[in-house]
Design an enzyme around this catalytic site. Structure first.
Site, PDB file in Angstrom:
ATOM      1  N   SER A  97     -77.905 -41.942  38.910  1.00 35.86           N
ATOM      2  CA  SER A  97     -76.795 -41.427  39.704  1.00 35.86           C
ATOM      3  C   SER A  97     -77.150 -40.063  40.292  1.00 35.86           C
ATOM      4  O   SER A  97     -77.370 -39.091  39.570  1.00 35.86           O
ATOM      5  CB  SER A  97     -75.551 -41.291  38.831  1.00 35.86           C
ATOM      6  OG  SER A  97     -74.605 -40.465  39.494  1.00 35.86           O
ATOM      7  N   HIS A 106     -77.685 -45.005  42.696  1.00 40.16           N
ATOM      8  CA  HIS A 106     -76.230 -45.083  42.494  1.00 40.16           C
ATOM      9  C   HIS A 106     -75.573 -43.875  43.157  1.00 40.16           C
ATOM     10  O   HIS A 106     -75.916 -42.733  42.891  1.00 40.16           O
ATOM     11  CB  HIS A 106     -75.960 -45.091  40.995  1.00 40.16           C
ATOM     12  CG  HIS A 106     -74.532 -45.289  40.602  1.00 40.16           C
ATOM     13  ND1 HIS A 106     -73.919 -46.527  40.592  1.00 40.16           N
ATOM     14  CD2 HIS A 106     -73.589 -44.408  40.193  1.00 40.16           C
ATOM     15  CE1 HIS A 106     -72.665 -46.394  40.175  1.00 40.16           C
ATOM     16  NE2 HIS A 106     -72.427 -45.107  39.932  1.00 40.16           N
ATOM     17  N   ASP A 156     -72.035 -41.991  43.782  1.00 38.00           N
ATOM     18  CA  ASP A 156     -70.663 -41.881  43.284  1.00 38.00           C
ATOM     19  C   ASP A 156     -69.755 -41.273  44.350  1.00 38.00           C
ATOM     20  O   ASP A 156     -69.738 -40.064  44.561  1.00 38.00           O
ATOM     21  CB  ASP A 156     -70.649 -41.020  42.018  1.00 38.00           C
ATOM     22  CG  ASP A 156     -71.206 -41.782  40.836  1.00 38.00           C
ATOM     23  OD1 ASP A 156     -70.663 -42.859  40.536  1.00 38.00           O
ATOM     24  OD2 ASP A 156     -72.191 -41.314  40.233  1.00 38.00           O
ATOM     25  N   HIS A 207     -70.511 -46.595  44.366  1.00 38.97           N
ATOM     26  CA  HIS A 207     -69.408 -46.744  43.409  1.00 38.97           C
ATOM     27  C   HIS A 207     -68.216 -46.021  44.028  1.00 38.97           C
ATOM     28  O   HIS A 207     -68.184 -44.792  44.053  1.00 38.97           O
ATOM     29  CB  HIS A 207     -69.867 -46.115  42.079  1.00 38.97           C
ATOM     30  CG  HIS A 207     -68.846 -46.154  40.992  1.00 38.97           C
ATOM     31  ND1 HIS A 207     -69.046 -45.522  39.780  1.00 38.97           N
ATOM     32  CD2 HIS A 207     -67.623 -46.744  40.909  1.00 38.97           C
ATOM     33  CE1 HIS A 207     -67.991 -45.717  38.997  1.00 38.97           C
ATOM     34  NE2 HIS A 207     -67.113 -46.442  39.662  1.00 38.97           N
ATOM     35  N   GLY A 212     -64.936 -39.696  37.463  1.00 43.94           N
ATOM     36  CA  GLY A 212     -64.673 -38.381  38.051  1.00 43.94           C
ATOM     37  C   GLY A 212     -65.827 -37.407  37.913  1.00 43.94           C
ATOM     38  O   GLY A 212     -66.064 -36.615  38.810  1.00 43.94           O
ATOM     39  N   PHE A 213     -66.547 -37.499  36.811  1.00 46.43           N
ATOM     40  CA  PHE A 213     -67.597 -36.506  36.573  1.00 46.43           C
ATOM     41  C   PHE A 213     -68.753 -37.131  35.817  1.00 46.43           C
ATOM     42  O   PHE A 213     -68.551 -38.028  35.002  1.00 46.43           O
ATOM     43  CB  PHE A 213     -67.049 -35.329  35.753  1.00 46.43           C
ATOM     44  CG  PHE A 213     -65.906 -34.650  36.444  1.00 46.43           C
ATOM     45  CD1 PHE A 213     -66.139 -33.682  37.413  1.00 46.43           C
ATOM     46  CD2 PHE A 213     -64.605 -35.029  36.179  1.00 46.43           C
ATOM     47  CE1 PHE A 213     -65.082 -33.095  38.088  1.00 46.43           C
ATOM     48  CE2 PHE A 213     -63.539 -34.440  36.846  1.00 46.43           C
ATOM     49  CZ  PHE A 213     -63.780 -33.474  37.808  1.00 46.43           C
ATOM     50  N   GLY A 238     -71.918 -36.410  33.072  1.00 43.78           N
ATOM     51  CA  GLY A 238     -72.094 -35.557  31.901  1.00 43.78           C
ATOM     52  C   GLY A 238     -71.007 -35.687  30.847  1.00 43.78           C
ATOM     53  O   GLY A 238     -70.931 -34.877  29.932  1.00 43.78           O
ATOM     54  N   ASP A 269     -71.947 -47.672  33.092  1.00 46.89           N
ATOM     55  CA  ASP A 269     -71.905 -46.384  33.797  1.00 46.89           C
ATOM     56  C   ASP A 269     -70.984 -45.429  33.048  1.00 46.89           C
ATOM     57  O   ASP A 269     -69.821 -45.745  32.807  1.00 46.89           O
ATOM     58  CB  ASP A 269     -71.399 -46.606  35.231  1.00 46.89           C
ATOM     59  CG  ASP A 269     -71.396 -45.337  36.075  1.00 46.89           C
ATOM     60  OD1 ASP A 269     -71.979 -44.324  35.643  1.00 46.89           O
ATOM     61  OD2 ASP A 269     -70.804 -45.375  37.178  1.00 46.89           O
ATOM     62  N   GLY A 270     -71.539 -44.241  32.729  1.00 46.72           N
ATOM     63  CA  GLY A 270     -70.759 -43.220  32.038  1.00 46.72           C
ATOM     64  C   GLY A 270     -71.371 -42.898  30.685  1.00 46.72           C
ATOM     65  O   GLY A 270     -71.230 -43.664  29.737  1.00 46.72           O
TER      66      GLY A 270
HETATM   67  C1  DX5 Z   1     -68.636 -40.992  36.762  1.00 47.13           C
HETATM   68  C2  DX5 Z   1     -69.668 -41.666  37.623  1.00 47.13           C
HETATM   69  C3  DX5 Z   1     -70.972 -41.870  36.931  1.00 47.13           C
HETATM   70  C4  DX5 Z   1     -71.653 -40.603  36.504  1.00 47.13           C
HETATM   71  C5  DX5 Z   1     -72.755 -40.926  35.545  1.00 47.13           C
HETATM   72  O1  DX5 Z   1     -67.422 -40.986  37.427  1.00 47.13           O
HETATM   73  O2  DX5 Z   1     -69.214 -42.933  38.026  1.00 47.13           O
HETATM   74  O3  DX5 Z   1     -71.843 -42.633  37.747  1.00 47.13           O
HETATM   75  O4  DX5 Z   1     -72.184 -39.887  37.577  1.00 47.13           O
HETATM   76  O5  DX5 Z   1     -73.247 -39.733  35.010  1.00 47.13           O
HETATM   77  P1  DX5 Z   1     -73.588 -39.600  33.473  1.00 47.13           P
HETATM   78  O6  DX5 Z   1     -74.674 -40.588  33.177  1.00 47.13           O
HETATM   79  O7  DX5 Z   1     -74.058 -38.186  33.315  1.00 47.13           O
HETATM   80  O8  DX5 Z   1     -72.346 -39.922  32.705  1.00 47.13           O
HETATM   81 ZN    ZN Z   2     -70.743 -44.218  38.999  1.00 48.12          ZN
END
Ligand code: DX5
Ligand code: ZN
Length: 261
Positions: free
Chosen positions: A9, A33, A35, A66, A179-180, A182, A212-213
């Site tokens: 991502s 990916h 986001d 996504h 949303g984020f 990490g 994902d996540g």
């Molecule tokens: C969260 C995103 C994810 C995120 C993954 O809303 O959909 O794709 O960027 O990041 P990590 O792997 O750090 O959770």
């Molecule tokens: Zn994502």
């Protein structure tokens, strides 16, 4: 299905060195990916078609968008024209599930909403998903020529979208509230991933299962064992000292977990 698809991502990448981040993905990954966030469906704002096009110009890898936005229908053709290969829409988004469904669940993280917005999902009135609206969205993505994916927040169960599971190429039961990057991995996603794998087997469906996540070195084996084969990772790749080595390590772990079954 027995492949391992790594989809780093870019949200976690250093955007002042985008070309470098994409070059790392080209060496060690399979998809990119992206986001996409609208500041409404999720409390963060990221990129639109203009940026997708820039990424497209840097790589031939498939771009997996996504769409964490309330009205994907309004942007499908723009993302497609920008060169996006797959689009995954959220079943909870207003323009997808129909009006009046659950309120957005606010996650929190870097560069976005404050921690006060975090917390457990607000109680909601169960309101059936508008399958007509959902089908219109999936059909619009398909008509654009892109692959069609469907994403579920951690508070949405796979059983709620069974009616359309035969119509998608990808299912994403998320392991964080979107949303984020990490955020910490939520293990309750494992049972939804297993449910997606079971449904696929029973019904002879063909979709890929995406995780994902919070997917990183410490969690990828569990999602791989549960049945996912497309692994999105943000911090687990781009916040590591050596992102390419991290990708290779993730692939090894995903394959090993699968082979151990
Ligand atoms: C969260 C995103 C994810 C995120 C993954 O809303 O959909 O794709 O960027 O990041 P990590 O792997 O750090 O959770
Ligand atoms: Zn994502």
């Amino acid at each position: 299905v027995s492949q391992v698809v790594l989809a780093p991502s870019l949200l976690s990448a250093d955007w002042s060195r985008l070309a470098e981040a994409v070059a790392i993905a080209e060496k060690g990954a399979d998809w990119i990916h992206l986001d996409v966030m609208d500041g409404q469906f999720v409390p963060n704002l990221t990129f639109g078609p203009v940026i997708a096009r820039a990424v497209r110009q840097l790589t031939r890898l498939p771009i997996d968008a996504h769409l964490m936005i309330h009205d994907p229908l309004e942007f499908v053709s723009a993302f497609r024209e920008a060169g996006v290969d797959h689009m995954t829409v959220h079943v909870e988004a207003r323009g997808v599930c129909g009006p009046g469904w659950r309120a957005p669940v606010r996650s929190h993280g870097e560069g976005g909403a404050s921690p006060q917005d975090a917390g457990a999902p607000a109680p909601h009135d169960a309101h059936a998903i508008d399958l007509g609206a959902l089908r219109r969205t999936l059909a619009a993505v398909r008509a654009s020529g892109a692959g069609v994916g469907i994403a579920l927040r951690p508070d949405t169960k796979l059983s709620e979208i069974e009616a359309v599971l035969g119509e998608v190429e990808l299912v994403l039961p998320m392991s964080v509230y979107p949303g984020f990057s990490g955020q910490a991995f939520r293990p309750e996603a494992l049972q939804e991933i297993r449910a997606a794998a079971d449904w696929r087997k029973i019904h002879g469906a063909r979709y890929l299962i995406q995780a994902d996540g919070g997917v990183a070195a410490d969690t990828i084996a569990s999602v791989s064992k549960a049945g996912a084969e497309v692994f999105v990772s943000g911090h687990g790749v781009y916040r590591q000292v050596d992102p390419l080595a991290a990708l290779q390590d993730l692939r090894r772990r995903a394959v090993a977990a699968r082979n151990a079954l």
